[in-house]
Design an enzyme around this catalytic site. Structure first.
Site, mmCIF file in Angstrom:
data_model
loop_
_atom_site.group_PDB
_atom_site.id
_atom_site.type_symbol
_atom_site.label_atom_id
_atom_site.label_comp_id
_atom_site.label_asym_id
_atom_site.label_seq_id
_atom_site.Cartn_x
_atom_site.Cartn_y
_atom_site.Cartn_z
ATOM 1 N N LYS A 62 38.133 -13.745 17.337
ATOM 2 C CA LYS A 62 38.183 -13.909 15.900
ATOM 3 C C LYS A 62 38.763 -15.271 15.555
ATOM 4 O O LYS A 62 39.717 -15.718 16.172
ATOM 5 C CB LYS A 62 39.056 -12.811 15.285
ATOM 6 C CG LYS A 62 38.225 -11.616 14.871
ATOM 7 C CD LYS A 62 39.093 -10.433 14.545
ATOM 8 C CE LYS A 62 39.450 -9.702 15.821
ATOM 9 N NZ LYS A 62 40.299 -8.549 15.596
ATOM 10 N N GLU A 93 34.018 0.704 20.109
ATOM 11 C CA GLU A 93 35.431 0.915 19.770
ATOM 12 C C GLU A 93 35.571 1.588 18.411
ATOM 13 O O GLU A 93 34.598 1.702 17.648
ATOM 14 C CB GLU A 93 36.186 -0.408 19.776
ATOM 15 C CG GLU A 93 35.705 -1.377 18.708
ATOM 16 C CD GLU A 93 36.822 -2.276 18.186
ATOM 17 O OE1 GLU A 93 37.876 -1.748 17.792
ATOM 18 O OE2 GLU A 93 36.622 -3.500 18.155
#
Ligand code: PSU
Ligand code: MN
Length: 326
Positions: free
Chosen positions: A184, A50
């Protein structure tokens, strides 16, 4: 032409070259980097990467160094890296060294998810692709494995903010294996796991019984599934395709021990960053970059070191999974 290819994307069990776009059949705004096109045509392993992590996740020059190192790790494992981004309206499947370096320096790049990737193409803009948008581009090109740092998920306080990353919906619909260090730790990991389960996304912890939490190797949450070998992860993906299940898979790979920040220490930084975001009224796409930048400041750069280490670790595992898919 794209609609016709779309039906075939779901058949992830077939060799890439039977259904992937090629330099001849790709939409006219697509640039497939020659080494990536050659590897796909020959059925050799390719790993997508990404670029929001480059444009919004890390400051320059750490972002540029990280991006170059991650590509080198994938090559050392015998696979071909394909960093995905939109540059001046061109959908790039693989960037040259110079292209990657330029993207790392770009000011004001867009953050592109499913909702805005087509806008960037149509309007000739430049942007980093999130996990969701990178999965879309990878599937379009016939790339089945993708390495990142952490996925987006359900944010803390989502019950009032409704902030749930488009990454989760994309995992449910697009047949790509996403190798991450978990959700995360700035997210609500428990709610993120609930949404993934509801949407039928297998979450596989690599060599661990509990979910990793990005900067930390552990979290209080049991891993839904566990596998200890890259070939078993590849086999699971193929079985899902054979069952016609569609959609992707999330692999959660704990950060190496030497690089982790223990959960108890991270918790203080996360709470402080969270409070700062609420106080500053940050919302929408800005939330994740704001939290990451605040945590970087609070940890005096230690979180960045860990972030880079875990992305490299994920790239290595992704390359090994890709090798077992070919
Ligand atoms: N992991 C990182 N840094 C990042 C991201 C992931 O270490 O910047 C990005 C990814 O591109 C992910 C995105 O898809 O954050 C999620 O953003 P949001 O929560 O707005 O969906
Ligand atoms: Mn969001």
């Amino acid at each position: 032409m794209i609609a016709h290819d779309r039906a075939k994307w779901h058949d992830a069990g077939k060799p890439d070259r039977e259904f992937a776009v090629t330099p001849d059949s790709a939409p006219p705004f697509t640039d497939i980097d020659p080494p990536v096109a050659a590897a796909l045509a020959a059925g050799r392993p390719v790993v997508a990467l990404e670029s929001t992590i480059i444009t919004h996740g890390m400051p320059y020059p750490a972002n540029a160094e990280m991006a170059a190192e991650v590509e080198a790790i994938i090559r050392a494992e015998g696979a071909v890296p394909a960093t995905i981004a939109v540059v001046d309206g061109r959908l790039k499947i693989g960037l040259s060294d110079a292209g990657r370096e330029a993207l790392a320096k770009v000011q004001g790049a867009m953050k592109l998810s499913r909702a805005d990737i087509a806008f960037a193409v149509t309007e000739g803009r430049t942007g980093g692709t999130t996990v969701a948008a990178t999965m879309i581009a990878a599937a379009l090109a016939g790339i089945k494995v993708f390495a990142t740092g952490g996925i987006g998920g359900v944010h803390k306080g989502a019950e009032t903010s409704f902030d749930i990353s488009a990454d989760l919906d994309e995992l449910a619909r697009t047949p790509v294996i996403v190798v991450s260090a978990g959700a995360k730790a700035i997210l609500d990991i428990e709610k993120t796991l609930e949404v993934l389960e509801t949407r039928g996304v297998p979450v596989v912890a690599y060599g661990s019984d509990v979910m990793p939490a990005f900067w930390s190797r552990t979290s209080p949450y049991p891993a839904p599934l566990r596998l200890d070998q890259p070939e078993r992860i590849a086999a699971l993906f193929q079985t899902r395709a054979a069952l016609g299940l569609g959609g992707g898979m999330l692999v959660a790979n704990p950060v190496p021990e030497a690089d982790e920040i223990p959960p108890a220490r991270m918790a203080g930084y996360i709470d402080a960053a969270q409070a700062a975001a609420v106080k500053a009224g940050v919302s929408g796409k800005k939330v994740t970059p704001f939290l990451l930048a605040t945590i970087l400041e609070l940890t005096a750069g230690e979180s960045l070191k860990t972030n880079i280490a875990l992305v490299k670790n994920n790239a290595r595992l992704a390359a090994r999974i890709a090798t077992h898919l070919t």
